[in-house]
Design an enzyme around this catalytic site. Structure first.
Site, short mmCIF file in Angstrom:
data_model
loop_
_atom_site.label_atom_id
_atom_site.label_comp_id
_atom_site.label_asym_id
_atom_site.label_seq_id
_atom_site.Cartn_x
_atom_site.Cartn_y
_atom_site.Cartn_z
N SER A 159 -39.76 36.56 -42.82
CA SER A 159 -41.23 37.55 -42.56
C SER A 159 -42.54 37.65 -42.78
CB SER A 159 -40.31 39.56 -42.69
OG SER A 159 -40.86 40.46 -42.37
N ASP A 313 -38.54 38.69 -30.67
CA ASP A 313 -38.94 39.17 -32.38
C ASP A 313 -39.95 38.96 -31.76
OD1 ASP A 313 -40.24 39.42 -34.74
OD2 ASP A 313 -39.30 37.29 -35.29
N HIS A 343 -35.77 40.23 -35.17
CA HIS A 343 -36.50 39.70 -36.66
C HIS A 343 -35.45 40.80 -37.38
CE1 HIS A 343 -40.38 39.12 -39.06
NE2 HIS A 343 -39.70 40.63 -39.06
#
Length: 373
Positions: A159, A313, A343
């Site tokens: 991330s 995502d 995600h």
């Protein structure tokens, strides 16, 4: 139909009551009561997670100056130097801790070092990136003390941590006083906050665990931008036309494989330029916040990459654009796309009841790639 099934099944699974969903809710309640902020509450709990007992791994908490780090080393003796892994956790600059990244200490990965950078809303850019960079440089200068092979150091992050990997490897290009990073591993990374109209933003903005509202909260908090400018950022009203003309070749959805471009998606259109919005948000256009727009001469010198993207995502297309950016400059990229991934799913690796097959698949792919270096 298959894409719809994957999306709806993942959304339903993510909506099941888990610790991940209850903890922020409790934090919001405390925030409304004026007791403490939601991010601070979540981090308080994360910092107190118990380290899992792993008989194969020795866990040592250290400090590189003021930066807390956690070193994982196999107990088994080795006749040669080991791989070293710098790990930058995710959490959108608001969440994440050393304890929350303990699942990455997979005994087959060998000798990872996880670090805890300072976070928003107490600390804004460039504090988090500076912490990551300083800790990385310290580790690279002292590899011998940890039994790490200087030719086999991997920078890995998920991330926003994946975005940190991109920025740090770019920053270290040309540093002859440090060992060269062997490879960069970017797990569903953030590499830009400029074009927020990409197909994945349109398709997945209401999917847990990363919604559009949460992402914009994280971006604005990290960059010290008032949330009132969110609409202008989403519509591209803060992007000067000459900037878009120069960088569209790297930022546009035209660079995505056709199968990721839906016929139903809205075309990318910039709202009328708003100078006030630009002046308040112009730092999103700096390369220090957007690894995707680094110059060709920098990109071309980067180490090979392992890039993970997830179908469900919102920032999926960031990975795809960065993949093309690297490949266009001759950088070797190994791409692992997870059709049933979402995600943050790696956080659920080995969480038993709350684990997903995609989490284990990503971890195994990472391990196999790193072991092959």
């Amino acid at each position: 139909w298959r894409a719809y099934h994957l999306r709806t099944s993942t959304e339903k699974s993510c909506k099941q009551p888990t610790a991940l969903s209850f903890t922020p809710l409790q934090g919001y309640i405390l925030e409304k009561l004026g007791i403490c902020s939601m991010p601070r509450f979540v981090r308080f709990l994360q910092d107190r997670l118990t380290i899992k007992n792993n008989r194969e791994v020795v866990v040592t908490d250290l400090r590189f100056g003021t930066i807390p780090v956690r070193l994982f080393r196999p107990k088994a003796a080795s006749s040669s130097l080991r791989r070293g892994i710098l790990f930058y956790h995710g959490g959108g600059s608001l969440f994440g801790s050393l304890a929350s990244s303990d699942t990455r200490a997979h005994p087959r990965v060998l000798a990872p070092l996880s670090l805890r950078y300072r976070k928003a809303p107490e600390h804004h850019y460039p504090v988090a990136l500076t912490d990551c960079l300083n800790a990385s440089i310290h580790f690279l200068k002292t590899l011998e003390a940890y039994g790490v092979d200087p030719s086999r150091v991997v920078a890995c992050g998920e991330s926003i941590g994946g975005g940190a990997v991109a920025l740090i490897t770019q920053t270290l290009v040309g540093r002859r006083d440090l060992p060269q990073i062997r490879a960069q591993v970017l797990i569903y990374p953030f590499v830009q906050a400029i074009n927020l109209q990409l197909p994945s933003f349109q398709q997945n903005q209401n999917v847990p665990f990363l919604s559009l509202q949460l992402m914009m909260t994280c971006v604005c908090s990290y960059l010290a931008i008032d949330l009132s400018w969110k609409g202008a950022m989403l519509k591209g009203a803060c992007i000067p036309r000459d900037f878009w003309k120069k960088y569209r070749k790297w930022l546009s959805s035209d660079n995505l494989p056709k199968r990721f471009r839906s016929k139903d998606q809205q075309p990318e259109t910039l709202a009328p330029f708003n100078e006030a919005a630009y002046l308040e948000t112009k730092h999103i256009l700096d390369v220090e916040h957007a690894a995707l727009i680094a110059e060709d001469k920098i990109i071309a010198q980067l180490p090979e990459a392992f890039l993970v993207s997830c179908e469900v995502d919102m920032v999926r297309d960031d990975s795809l654009l960065y993949k093309k950016r690297l490949e266009d400059q001759g950088v070797r990229v190994t791409w692992y796309h997870v059709e049933d991934g979402f995600h943050g799913c790696l956080v659920l690796f080995d969480k038993k009841l709350f684990s997903f097959p995609c989490s284990l698949n990503i971890m195994n792919a990472l391990v196999n790639y790193i072991k092959g270096l």
